[in-house]
Scaffold this motif. Structure first.
Motif, PDB file in Angstrom:
ATOM      1  N   LEU A   1      40.582  26.406 -68.747  1.00  0.00           N
ATOM      2  CA  LEU A   1      39.406  26.716 -69.557  1.00  0.00           C
ATOM      3  C   LEU A   1      39.616  26.134 -70.951  1.00  0.00           C
ATOM      4  CD1 LEU A   1      38.663  30.400 -68.478  1.00  0.00           C
ATOM      5  CD2 LEU A   1      37.357  28.359 -67.908  1.00  0.00           C
ATOM      6  N   LEU A   2      38.833  25.132 -71.262  1.00  0.00           N
ATOM      7  CA  LEU A   2      38.998  24.445 -72.534  1.00  0.00           C
ATOM      8  C   LEU A   2      38.263  25.179 -73.647  1.00  0.00           C
ATOM      9  CD1 LEU A   2      38.429  20.758 -71.356  1.00  0.00           C
ATOM     10  CD2 LEU A   2      40.570  22.037 -71.468  1.00  0.00           C
ATOM     11  N   GLN A   3      38.806  25.071 -74.848  1.00  0.00           N
ATOM     12  CA  GLN A   3      38.089  25.598 -75.998  1.00  0.00           C
ATOM     13  C   GLN A   3      36.956  24.640 -76.358  1.00  0.00           C
ATOM     14  OE1 GLN A   3      40.319  27.503 -79.133  1.00  0.00           O
ATOM     15  NE2 GLN A   3      42.237  27.059 -78.088  1.00  0.00           N
ATOM     16  N   ASP A   4      35.951  25.169 -77.039  1.00  0.00           N
ATOM     17  CA  ASP A   4      34.783  24.355 -77.382  1.00  0.00           C
ATOM     18  C   ASP A   4      35.137  23.425 -78.529  1.00  0.00           C
ATOM     19  OD1 ASP A   4      32.328  23.292 -78.225  1.00  0.00           O
ATOM     20  OD2 ASP A   4      31.243  25.050 -77.513  1.00  0.00           O
ATOM     21  N   VAL A   5      35.472  22.186 -78.180  1.00  0.00           N
ATOM     22  CA  VAL A   5      35.897  21.223 -79.194  1.00  0.00           C
ATOM     23  C   VAL A   5      34.739  20.846 -80.106  1.00  0.00           C
ATOM     24  CG1 VAL A   5      35.451  19.138 -77.826  1.00  0.00           C
ATOM     25  CG2 VAL A   5      37.272  19.129 -79.533  1.00  0.00           C
ATOM     26  N   GLY A   6      33.497  20.936 -79.590  1.00  0.00           N
ATOM     27  CA  GLY A   6      32.341  20.593 -80.410  1.00  0.00           C
ATOM     28  C   GLY A   6      32.178  21.530 -81.592  1.00  0.00           C
ATOM     29  N   LEU A   7      32.238  22.829 -81.319  1.00  0.00           N
ATOM     30  CA  LEU A   7      32.122  23.813 -82.399  1.00  0.00           C
ATOM     31  C   LEU A   7      33.300  23.709 -83.355  1.00  0.00           C
ATOM     32  CD1 LEU A   7      30.896  26.955 -80.401  1.00  0.00           C
ATOM     33  CD2 LEU A   7      29.561  25.518 -81.960  1.00  0.00           C
TER      34      LEU A   7
ATOM     35  N   SER B   1      35.473  22.023 -88.610  1.00  0.00           N
ATOM     36  CA  SER B   1      36.546  21.307 -89.316  1.00  0.00           C
ATOM     37  C   SER B   1      35.971  20.268 -90.272  1.00  0.00           C
ATOM     38  CB  SER B   1      37.477  20.631 -88.308  1.00  0.00           C
ATOM     39  OG  SER B   1      38.107  21.572 -87.477  1.00  0.00           O
ATOM     40  N   ILE B   2      34.945  19.559 -89.823  1.00  0.00           N
ATOM     41  CA  ILE B   2      34.304  18.547 -90.678  1.00  0.00           C
ATOM     42  C   ILE B   2      33.636  19.215 -91.880  1.00  0.00           C
ATOM     43  CG2 ILE B   2      32.428  16.849 -90.780  1.00  0.00           C
ATOM     44  CD1 ILE B   2      33.061  16.199 -87.820  1.00  0.00           C
ATOM     45  N   LYS B   3      32.932  20.314 -91.626  1.00  0.00           N
ATOM     46  CA  LYS B   3      32.263  21.023 -92.723  1.00  0.00           C
ATOM     47  C   LYS B   3      33.279  21.528 -93.749  1.00  0.00           C
ATOM     48  CE  LYS B   3      28.378  22.663 -89.885  1.00  0.00           C
ATOM     49  NZ  LYS B   3      27.771  23.849 -89.235  1.00  0.00           N
ATOM     50  N   ASP B   4      34.374  22.117 -93.240  1.00  0.00           N
ATOM     51  CA  ASP B   4      35.394  22.653 -94.156  1.00  0.00           C
ATOM     52  C   ASP B   4      36.021  21.539 -94.987  1.00  0.00           C
ATOM     53  OD1 ASP B   4      34.904  25.133 -93.115  1.00  0.00           O
ATOM     54  OD2 ASP B   4      36.675  25.175 -91.802  1.00  0.00           O
ATOM     55  N   HIS B   5      36.297  20.411 -94.367  1.00  0.00           N
ATOM     56  CA  HIS B   5      36.937  19.308 -95.081  1.00  0.00           C
ATOM     57  C   HIS B   5      36.055  18.793 -96.213  1.00  0.00           C
ATOM     58  CE1 HIS B   5      39.174  15.578 -95.812  1.00  0.00           C
ATOM     59  NE2 HIS B   5      38.000  14.958 -95.786  1.00  0.00           N
ATOM     60  N   PHE B   6      34.801  18.529 -95.924  1.00  0.00           N
ATOM     61  CA  PHE B   6      33.934  17.949 -96.949  1.00  0.00           C
ATOM     62  C   PHE B   6      33.506  18.978 -97.994  1.00  0.00           C
ATOM     63  CE2 PHE B   6      33.661  14.661 -93.707  1.00  0.00           C
ATOM     64  CZ  PHE B   6      33.855  13.530 -94.493  1.00  0.00           C
ATOM     65  N   SER B   7      33.565  20.257 -97.610  1.00  0.00           N
ATOM     66  CA  SER B   7      33.342  21.303 -98.608  1.00  0.00           C
ATOM     67  C   SER B   7      34.468  21.286 -99.643  1.00  0.00           C
ATOM     68  CB  SER B   7      33.264  22.664 -97.924  1.00  0.00           C
ATOM     69  OG  SER B   7      33.161  23.695 -98.873  1.00  0.00           O
ATOM     70  N   LYS B   8      35.703  21.122 -99.175  1.00  0.00           N
ATOM     71  CA  LYS B   8      36.849  21.030-100.089  1.00  0.00           C
ATOM     72  C   LYS B   8      36.768  19.769-100.946  1.00  0.00           C
ATOM     73  CE  LYS B   8      39.967  23.506 -96.951  1.00  0.00           C
ATOM     74  NZ  LYS B   8      41.141  23.367 -96.056  1.00  0.00           N
TER      75      LYS B   8
ATOM     76  N   MET C   1      31.876  17.181-101.299  1.00  0.00           N
ATOM     77  CA  MET C   1      30.913  16.164-100.850  1.00  0.00           C
ATOM     78  C   MET C   1      29.913  16.833 -99.917  1.00  0.00           C
ATOM     79  SD  MET C   1      31.686  12.590 -98.820  1.00  0.00           S
ATOM     80  CE  MET C   1      30.338  11.564 -98.195  1.00  0.00           C
ATOM     81  N   PRO C   2      28.659  17.020-100.345  1.00  0.00           N
ATOM     82  CA  PRO C   2      27.679  17.714 -99.506  1.00  0.00           C
ATOM     83  C   PRO C   2      27.312  16.872 -98.276  1.00  0.00           C
ATOM     84  CG  PRO C   2      26.611  16.814-101.460  1.00  0.00           C
ATOM     85  CD  PRO C   2      28.079  16.589-101.643  1.00  0.00           C
ATOM     86  N   ILE C   3      27.304  17.518 -97.111  1.00  0.00           N
ATOM     87  CA  ILE C   3      26.900  16.844 -95.876  1.00  0.00           C
ATOM     88  C   ILE C   3      25.971  17.749 -95.081  1.00  0.00           C
ATOM     89  CG2 ILE C   3      29.070  15.517 -95.673  1.00  0.00           C
ATOM     90  CD1 ILE C   3      29.795  17.516 -93.358  1.00  0.00           C
ATOM     91  N   ASN C   4      25.220  17.149 -94.173  1.00  0.00           N
ATOM     92  CA  ASN C   4      24.472  17.882 -93.152  1.00  0.00           C
ATOM     93  C   ASN C   4      25.112  17.558 -91.811  1.00  0.00           C
ATOM     94  OD1 ASN C   4      21.914  19.222 -94.241  1.00  0.00           O
ATOM     95  ND2 ASN C   4      21.848  17.209 -95.237  1.00  0.00           N
ATOM     96  N   LEU C   5      25.230  18.551 -90.941  1.00  0.00           N
ATOM     97  CA  LEU C   5      25.777  18.296 -89.606  1.00  0.00           C
ATOM     98  C   LEU C   5      24.891  18.945 -88.559  1.00  0.00           C
ATOM     99  CD1 LEU C   5      29.438  18.094 -88.543  1.00  0.00           C
ATOM    100  CD2 LEU C   5      27.839  19.346 -87.093  1.00  0.00           C
ATOM    101  N   LYS C   6      24.439  18.149 -87.594  1.00  0.00           N
ATOM    102  CA  LYS C   6      23.588  18.634 -86.511  1.00  0.00           C
ATOM    103  C   LYS C   6      24.374  18.525 -85.205  1.00  0.00           C
ATOM    104  CE  LYS C   6      20.265  18.605 -89.594  1.00  0.00           C
ATOM    105  NZ  LYS C   6      19.746  19.836 -90.205  1.00  0.00           N
ATOM    106  N   TYR C   7      24.643  19.663 -84.591  1.00  0.00           N
ATOM    107  CA  TYR C   7      25.465  19.707 -83.377  1.00  0.00           C
ATOM    108  C   TYR C   7      24.581  19.894 -82.151  1.00  0.00           C
ATOM    109  CZ  TYR C   7      28.873  21.474 -79.950  1.00  0.00           C
ATOM    110  OH  TYR C   7      29.628  21.684 -78.830  1.00  0.00           O
ATOM    111  N   ILE C   8      24.744  19.021 -81.155  1.00  0.00           N
ATOM    112  CA  ILE C   8      23.948  19.078 -79.921  1.00  0.00           C
ATOM    113  C   ILE C   8      24.889  19.145 -78.721  1.00  0.00           C
ATOM    114  CG2 ILE C   8      22.267  17.877 -78.477  1.00  0.00           C
ATOM    115  CD1 ILE C   8      21.212  16.518 -80.997  1.00  0.00           C
TER     116      ILE C   8
END
Length: 476
Positions: A344-350, A355-362, A365-372
């Motif tokens: 049972l794999l962990q949800d790598v997408g979430l 991880s991307i949001k946390d990195h650019f928050s530090k 650098m403001p970003i938008n991320l849309k996950y599908i």
């Protein structure tokens, strides 16, 4: 109470010929039941085939596994060519067939069921076909559906499987008891590598009991990770359907400043869907698959590449296979398995989204991320035209093989020709993307992404032995 002993595994049938010719043959009922009567193939009187020249396959026809050779190479491994034979080992009136679908959903399941039923009925005059409801567990619960061309007429237009499916629940002895009690003499099993392993054990138990029962497999996996065969049914549909999600991510990313469209696609251990969907789309900036390790921080890492793309283009699209980057996640639940024995794999997408949001928050650098995540939407759609044709030919090949007395085989496409492949070759390993292969190089060239490989990475050790199968995979 002690578990029942597993049936002894029979040795592979190997036929050697001059010049290094090797035929990896499939079992036949006459291997363990001598003096079986034969009957003329009903197709010789079928008006639909009266205009076909040399319709019956020659007994010695075979298909090479390796299509690219050098002048001094031996002839190599071959598989028996699929198709109708002049003599059959079942009288049509005596056939009592059953069909079972197991494992996860995949586009084309209903088409395969339909074409087995219609092939048996229209080509061989078989009237008794039973559907086992609910996967292998249906044999225990005695859930059945009587199938005929009228019942299955329109099912190929629907996703899923009309027979129902399940994972796990495989008790070989009980299943063969059920087959024997019902008087079934042809078993058609549609499923992935775990299902085919179960089919191999069912065949061995049937052989041990000396039953005149043909066991035919049709390989099913949306991930395209079954070895030897060119591709699995449903794969083309999955790639096509994945384009919708990628296109949506591309539209979203273009509409917002510093926007990342992230799409998670299927691919537990093999990244074929992600790779082919990326190549087909041409809108993807980065594709991450299980076979190609990546890292997040530092020079050459994913975060650095994302920042570069956003500064240059203002947006980007990332496609990630569900099994990618699992080594970067915590190990807390990776030892857990489902009923089929898959981790049972962990949800790598979430995880990667956060991880991307946390990195650019530090980085301020403001970003938008849309996950599908279109996983279940893709699995549940009906098969497209190309897969419908492929499913038809796979099903008819399985029917021809079972009627001709072959057993313990899977029908599959090898170098563009339909063949009968012994179960042991189908279940010996999983096919994976070889990242030293030309197709992965084509993807890197298309996306312009870095390889994300650290200098110490040994490419040649990646999936040792997989290179042979990759030669065919690039021809899809």
């Amino acid at each position: 109470m002690a578990s029942p002993a597993l049936p002894e595994i029979s040795k592979p049938k190997i036929v050697d010929g001059p010049g290094g010719y090797v035929l990896e043959d499939v079992p036949h009922l006459t291997d363990y039941i001598p003096d079986l009567p034969t009957y003329p193939n009903p197709l010789q009187d079928n008006p639909a085939y009266s205009v076909v020249k040399q319709y019956f396959v020659h007994v010695d026809d075979s298909v090479p596994q390796k299509v690219v050779v050098h002048k001094d190479d031996p002839k190599g491994i071959h598989f028996r060519r699929a198709g109708a034979r002049q003599k059959v080992y079942f009288h049509s009136d005596d056939v009592h067939a059953c069909i079972v679908t197991c494992g996860g959903l995949c586009p084309g399941l209903n088409t395969v069921v339909r074409e087995i039923v219609c092939g048996l009925h229209h080509m061989y005059g078989v009237k008794k076909v039973l559907g086992i409801d609910g996967g292998y567990k249906g044999f225990y619960a005695k859930n059945t559906v009587y199938l005929n061309p009228k019942v299955v007429n329109d099912i190929h237009k629907r996703g899923g499987t009309i027979l129902g499916t399940s994972r796990g629940g495989h008790d070989t002895s009980k299943i063969v008891d059920s087959i024997q009690d019902r008087g079934i003499n042809q078993v058609y099993i549609i499923g992935g590598d775990g299902t085919q392993r179960g089919a191999a054990l069912i065949f061995e138990e049937i052989r041990r009991r000396g039953l005149k029962v043909s066991v035919a497999g049709i390989p099913k996996t949306i991930d395209n990770d079954i070895p030897v065969i060119d591709k699995s049914f449903g794969f083309d549909t999955a790639v096509e359907e994945a384009q919708r999600a990628i296109n949506a991510a591309h539209v979203e990313s273009e509409s917002f400043e510093n926007c990342i469209g992230l799409v998670k696609l299927m691919g537990r251990y093999s990244g074929f869907i992600a790779m082919y969907a990326t190549l087909a789309s041409r809108d993807v900036d980065c594709c991450l698959i299980p076979e190609s390790p990546f890292y997040l921080e530092g020079p050459g890492g994913l975060f650095e590449y994302i920042e570069k793309r956003l500064k240059e283009d203002g947006h980007m699209v990332i496609v990630i296979a569900e099994g990618a980057g699992q080594e970067l996640l915590s190990q807390s639940i990776q030892s857990t398995t489902d009923a089929s024995g898959n981790k049972l794999l962990q949800d790598v997408g979430l995880w990667i989204s956060q991880s991307i949001k946390d990195h650019f928050s530090k980085q301020k650098m403001p970003i938008n991320l849309k996950y599908i995540d279109p996983t279940y939407m893709i699995r549940a759609v009906p098969s497209n035209a190309s897969d419908n044709v492929y499913c038809t030919l796979l099903a008819q090949s399985a029917v021809h093989g079972a009627m001709a007395g072959y057993t313990g085989f899977t029908s599959g496409l090898v170098n563009g020709r339909h063949t009968y492949i012994p179960f042991n070759r189908i279940i010996e390993k999983q096919n994976k993307v070889v990242i030293t292969d030309r197709m992965w190089a084509r993807l890197l060239s298309s996306t312009n992404q870095p390889s994300f490989l650290r200098p110490s990475t040994n490419l040649l050790s990646n999936e040792n032995g997989s290179q042979k199968s990759s030669d065919k995979k690039v021809t899809h």
